[in-house]
Design a protein around this motif. Structure first.
Motif, PDB file in Angstrom:
ATOM      1  N   LEU A 259      30.521  44.679  45.706  1.00  0.00           N
ATOM      2  CA  LEU A 259      31.131  44.623  44.382  1.00  0.00           C
ATOM      3  C   LEU A 259      31.687  43.233  44.100  1.00  0.00           C
ATOM      4  CD1 LEU A 259      31.591  47.753  45.366  1.00  0.00           C
ATOM      5  CD2 LEU A 259      33.166  47.812  43.444  1.00  0.00           C
ATOM      6  N   SER A 260      31.460  42.742  42.888  1.00  0.00           N
ATOM      7  CA  SER A 260      32.103  41.497  42.469  1.00  0.00           C
ATOM      8  C   SER A 260      32.421  41.585  40.980  1.00  0.00           C
ATOM      9  CB  SER A 260      31.213  40.283  42.755  1.00  0.00           C
ATOM     10  OG  SER A 260      30.252  40.080  41.736  1.00  0.00           O
ATOM     11  N   ARG A 261      33.304  40.704  40.567  1.00  0.00           N
ATOM     12  CA  ARG A 261      33.704  40.668  39.158  1.00  0.00           C
ATOM     13  C   ARG A 261      32.966  39.534  38.453  1.00  0.00           C
ATOM     14  NH1 ARG A 261      39.686  41.406  36.626  1.00  0.00           N
ATOM     15  NH2 ARG A 261      39.162  40.937  34.461  1.00  0.00           N
ATOM     16  N   VAL A 262      32.373  39.873  37.295  1.00  0.00           N
ATOM     17  CA  VAL A 262      31.718  38.880  36.441  1.00  0.00           C
ATOM     18  C   VAL A 262      32.328  39.023  35.049  1.00  0.00           C
ATOM     19  CG1 VAL A 262      29.556  38.070  35.458  1.00  0.00           C
ATOM     20  CG2 VAL A 262      29.580  39.025  37.772  1.00  0.00           C
ATOM     21  N   ASP A 263      33.238  38.101  34.709  1.00  0.00           N
ATOM     22  CA  ASP A 263      33.990  38.180  33.453  1.00  0.00           C
ATOM     23  C   ASP A 263      34.704  39.535  33.365  1.00  0.00           C
ATOM     24  OD1 ASP A 263      33.107  35.626  32.819  1.00  0.00           O
ATOM     25  OD2 ASP A 263      31.330  36.369  31.785  1.00  0.00           O
ATOM     26  N   GLN A 264      34.437  40.297  32.282  1.00  0.00           N
ATOM     27  CA  GLN A 264      35.118  41.593  32.121  1.00  0.00           C
ATOM     28  C   GLN A 264      34.356  42.741  32.752  1.00  0.00           C
ATOM     29  OE1 GLN A 264      33.390  39.980  29.789  1.00  0.00           O
ATOM     30  NE2 GLN A 264      32.898  41.254  27.999  1.00  0.00           N
ATOM     31  N   TYR A 265      33.336  42.410  33.550  1.00  0.00           N
ATOM     32  CA  TYR A 265      32.496  43.449  34.136  1.00  0.00           C
ATOM     33  C   TYR A 265      32.676  43.522  35.651  1.00  0.00           C
ATOM     34  CZ  TYR A 265      30.155  42.941  29.625  1.00  0.00           C
ATOM     35  OH  TYR A 265      29.888  42.847  28.289  1.00  0.00           O
ATOM     36  N   CYS A 266      32.506  44.736  36.164  1.00  0.00           N
ATOM     37  CA  CYS A 266      32.423  44.956  37.602  1.00  0.00           C
ATOM     38  C   CYS A 266      30.971  45.290  37.910  1.00  0.00           C
ATOM     39  CB  CYS A 266      33.335  46.103  38.021  1.00  0.00           C
ATOM     40  SG  CYS A 266      33.137  46.592  39.755  1.00  0.00           S
ATOM     41  N   VAL A 267      30.359  44.538  38.836  1.00  0.00           N
ATOM     42  CA  VAL A 267      28.962  44.770  39.207  1.00  0.00           C
ATOM     43  C   VAL A 267      28.939  45.307  40.627  1.00  0.00           C
ATOM     44  CG1 VAL A 267      26.659  43.782  39.416  1.00  0.00           C
ATOM     45  CG2 VAL A 267      28.264  42.847  37.728  1.00  0.00           C
ATOM     46  N   LYS A 268      28.308  46.463  40.785  1.00  0.00           N
ATOM     47  CA  LYS A 268      28.210  47.100  42.097  1.00  0.00           C
ATOM     48  C   LYS A 268      26.737  47.205  42.452  1.00  0.00           C
ATOM     49  CE  LYS A 268      29.951  51.115  44.686  1.00  0.00           C
ATOM     50  NZ  LYS A 268      30.781  52.337  44.605  1.00  0.00           N
ATOM     51  N   SER A 269      26.315  46.439  43.457  1.00  0.00           N
ATOM     52  CA  SER A 269      24.904  46.457  43.870  1.00  0.00           C
ATOM     53  C   SER A 269      24.746  47.352  45.096  1.00  0.00           C
ATOM     54  CB  SER A 269      24.410  45.048  44.170  1.00  0.00           C
ATOM     55  OG  SER A 269      25.257  44.386  45.092  1.00  0.00           O
ATOM     56  N   TYR A 270      23.629  48.056  45.137  1.00  0.00           N
ATOM     57  CA  TYR A 270      23.345  49.003  46.216  1.00  0.00           C
ATOM     58  C   TYR A 270      22.078  48.581  46.955  1.00  0.00           C
ATOM     59  CZ  TYR A 270      26.504  52.337  43.848  1.00  0.00           C
ATOM     60  OH  TYR A 270      27.569  52.957  43.262  1.00  0.00           O
ATOM     61  N   ARG A 311      16.109  48.329  45.142  1.00  0.00           N
ATOM     62  CA  ARG A 311      17.546  48.053  45.027  1.00  0.00           C
ATOM     63  C   ARG A 311      18.020  48.484  43.640  1.00  0.00           C
ATOM     64  NH1 ARG A 311      18.636  42.962  44.577  1.00  0.00           N
ATOM     65  NH2 ARG A 311      16.457  42.415  44.080  1.00  0.00           N
ATOM     66  N   SER A 312      19.330  48.613  43.472  1.00  0.00           N
ATOM     67  CA  SER A 312      19.852  49.011  42.171  1.00  0.00           C
ATOM     68  C   SER A 312      21.273  48.493  41.998  1.00  0.00           C
ATOM     69  CB  SER A 312      19.822  50.539  42.011  1.00  0.00           C
ATOM     70  OG  SER A 312      20.538  51.162  43.060  1.00  0.00           O
ATOM     71  N   SER A 313      21.717  48.414  40.746  1.00  0.00           N
ATOM     72  CA  SER A 313      23.068  47.931  40.441  1.00  0.00           C
ATOM     73  C   SER A 313      23.664  48.728  39.292  1.00  0.00           C
ATOM     74  CB  SER A 313      23.043  46.444  40.051  1.00  0.00           C
ATOM     75  OG  SER A 313      22.671  45.636  41.135  1.00  0.00           O
ATOM     76  N   LEU A 314      24.971  48.887  39.357  1.00  0.00           N
ATOM     77  CA  LEU A 314      25.722  49.557  38.304  1.00  0.00           C
ATOM     78  C   LEU A 314      26.716  48.563  37.718  1.00  0.00           C
ATOM     79  CD1 LEU A 314      26.451  52.327  36.889  1.00  0.00           C
ATOM     80  CD2 LEU A 314      28.261  52.521  38.609  1.00  0.00           C
ATOM     81  N   ILE A 315      26.722  48.435  36.398  1.00  0.00           N
ATOM     82  CA  ILE A 315      27.658  47.547  35.719  1.00  0.00           C
ATOM     83  C   ILE A 315      28.633  48.390  34.915  1.00  0.00           C
ATOM     84  CG2 ILE A 315      27.919  45.607  34.123  1.00  0.00           C
ATOM     85  CD1 ILE A 315      24.996  44.868  34.705  1.00  0.00           C
ATOM     86  N   THR A 316      29.924  48.198  35.173  1.00  0.00           N
ATOM     87  CA  THR A 316      30.971  48.912  34.442  1.00  0.00           C
ATOM     88  C   THR A 316      32.018  47.925  33.952  1.00  0.00           C
ATOM     89  OG1 THR A 316      32.367  49.274  36.393  1.00  0.00           O
ATOM     90  CG2 THR A 316      30.671  50.937  35.927  1.00  0.00           C
ATOM     91  N   SER A 317      32.917  48.405  33.120  1.00  0.00           N
ATOM     92  CA  SER A 317      34.063  47.585  32.734  1.00  0.00           C
ATOM     93  C   SER A 317      35.010  47.476  33.929  1.00  0.00           C
ATOM     94  CB  SER A 317      34.789  48.198  31.539  1.00  0.00           C
ATOM     95  OG  SER A 317      35.206  49.517  31.852  1.00  0.00           O
ATOM     96  N   VAL A 318      35.735  46.381  33.987  1.00  0.00           N
ATOM     97  CA  VAL A 318      36.695  46.180  35.079  1.00  0.00           C
ATOM     98  C   VAL A 318      37.965  46.972  34.797  1.00  0.00           C
ATOM     99  CG1 VAL A 318      38.239  44.499  36.148  1.00  0.00           C
ATOM    100  CG2 VAL A 318      35.851  43.927  35.817  1.00  0.00           C
TER     101      VAL A 318
END
Length: 464
Positions: A259-270, A311-318
């Protein structure tokens, strides 16, 4: 005159006089030929006007009809505005359900049922009196039976935060039809079946182009983006990968997820899922939306990304709130007893709501829950193993309760934990003492594990 609301073939126009709202005009004007012809001979607004008149005769609180117009295939209903007024959506959720239940009892007692009962169809005047403002889905009956009662109260159960006990209180007047406890149980079962089908359908629809998602496909990945989110998926994924490579804005790194933060988003890669298995991010997206469509707080869904290589990723608000275990470890002891009990009760109520809707979270630990102590709201994370079940077994219920009990610091007193159980049981209809005893029996063989600002903490139940 100004537009107040518009939905497909229906719109509501406000008619003002000297700057204040005096009338509402509901216009039905379909675009397709068949609907216009149907409305020409059987005007929808005329049907609603007739029902409003019948409700008014019975003394039910509805707007006063001022006129009706029909032109070709379009029709309009004019009612006097109730001003000032407040939408039921703006009312404290703790009393919203009670107002709807009282309105339902009033309708049923006068021989009416409602097929579209929700907070958007009720407003309150300046004195707090509730008014029904949409009567198209109301029907009159010579005799109200069990079916009408169950259907109406099930809608309210799904549209508000009421408990089975709240239902029983308002069903006392229908004892001649069935025992209130029996009726309440049937209402809950009906509501849960309807809600589960509704949620599953909406989650399934989110996986294709539609009102919830837009779909983006490239040579490298496919993305499902929540409609209205203007994001550059490729750029966000690239910045997330750069964060991981450079050790910047990292929130968590594990074998399975990063998980890392990109601006106002949280990106979770699997990582890749097992052969023929569903991508982890897609599971998480479905779990996230299962919570969202049930009105349970979580991180705002933004996008799901599935790569060609699995692979896959989920992008949500922080969410900038603290994890629940860290909040308890660092701030909970500074609160007075009233605030601590209030938080415990609010937490118990939301977990009770989760289980009363037969939602199971396989990793329901305090580190996967965030808290806003000001509003006493809780946000659930790590949703790749969240599902709404036909039946939630006792084993799973107690597994969740033990996960919570053993993931918060030992210093939280038994009294505070009992306040949590009391609020939980009020939502589920269980005996709180029995639940408390069983949770402690199961917790006794496990240690306590929670996260703090200094890392993982292990504690036994007996202080040495």
């Amino acid at each position: 005159m100004k537009l107040f609301q518009e939905r497909s073939s229906r719109k509501i126009v406000v008619l003002e006089k000297q700057g204040s709202t005096e009338y509402f005009c509901k216009v039905y004007d379909a675009s397709d030929f068949l609907s216009r012809m149907r409305n020409r001979f059987f005007p929808k607004t005329l049907k609603e006007a007739d029902m409003l008149g019948r409700l008014k005769e019975k003394g039910l609180p509805v707007p006063e009809i001022q006129g009706h117009m029909l032109h070709a295939g379009a029709s309009a209903l004019i009612t006097r505005a109730i001003e000032p007024a407040q939408s039921l959506w703006e009312v404290d959720p703790s009393i919203r359900g009670t107002i709807m239940l009282e309105m339902a009892v009033l309708l049923l007692k006068h021989g009416f049922s409602h097929r579209d009962m929700h907070p958007g169809n009720i407003i309150l005047d300046s004195s707090g009196r509730a008014f029904l403002i949409d009567a198209y889905e109301i029907s009159a009956h010579g005799r109200i039976g069990k079916r009408e009662i169950i259907r109406l109260f099930a809608q309210i159960f799904n549209a508000s935060n009421i408990s089975p006990a709240d239902l029983e209180k308002h069903l006392v007047g229908f004892q001649h039809i069935d025992d209130s406890a029996t009726l309440a149980a049937k209402i809950v079962r009906s509501a849960l079946r309807t809600k589960r089908r509704y949620v599953r359908k909406r989650v399934k629809r989110s996986m294709r182009e539609g009102s919830f998602s837009t779909v983006l496909k490239t040579g490298n990945f496919s993305a499902w983006i929540r409609r209205g989110e203007a994001i550059d998926v490729e750029s966000i994924i690239a910045r997330h990968e750069a964060n991981l490579a450079n050790g910047i804005d990292i929130l968590k790194v594990q074998d399975k997820t990063q998980l890392s933060r990109v601006d106002q988003y949280c990106v979770k890669s699997y990582r890749k899922s097992w052969p023929f298995g569903e991508p982890y991010a897609r599971r998480s997206w479905k779990g996230l939306l299962t919570l969202v469509f049930n009105g349970i707080k979580t991180a705002g869904p933004v996008a799901l990304v599935v790569f060609k290589d699995g692979r896959s990723s989920l992008i949500t608000s922080v969410l900038d709130h603290q994890d629940l275990d860290q909040f308890i470890g660092e701030s909970y002891r500074t609160l007075d007893m009233h605030e601590r009990i209030g938080i415990a009760r609010a937490f118990g109520s939301v977990i009770g709501t989760l289980h009363s809707r037969r939602i199971y979270h396989a990793d329901l630990k305090a580190c996967n829950i965030k808290i806003d102590p000001e509003t006493r709201e809780f946000f659930f994370l790590d949703t790749d193993r969240v599902g709404q079940q036909r039946h939630l077994s006792k084993d799973r219920v107690y597994e969740n309760l033990v996960q919570i009990n053993t993931s918060i610091p030992r210093f939280v007193s038994r009294g505070e934990r009992m306040s949590f159980i009391n609020a939980y049981a009020a939502r589920t209809g269980q005996n709180p003492k029995e639940v408390f005893i069983r949770v402690w029996e199961l917790s006794r063989t496990r240690g306590i594990l929670y996260c703090s600002s200094e890392g993982d903490r292990f504690e036994g139940w007996i202080e040495k």
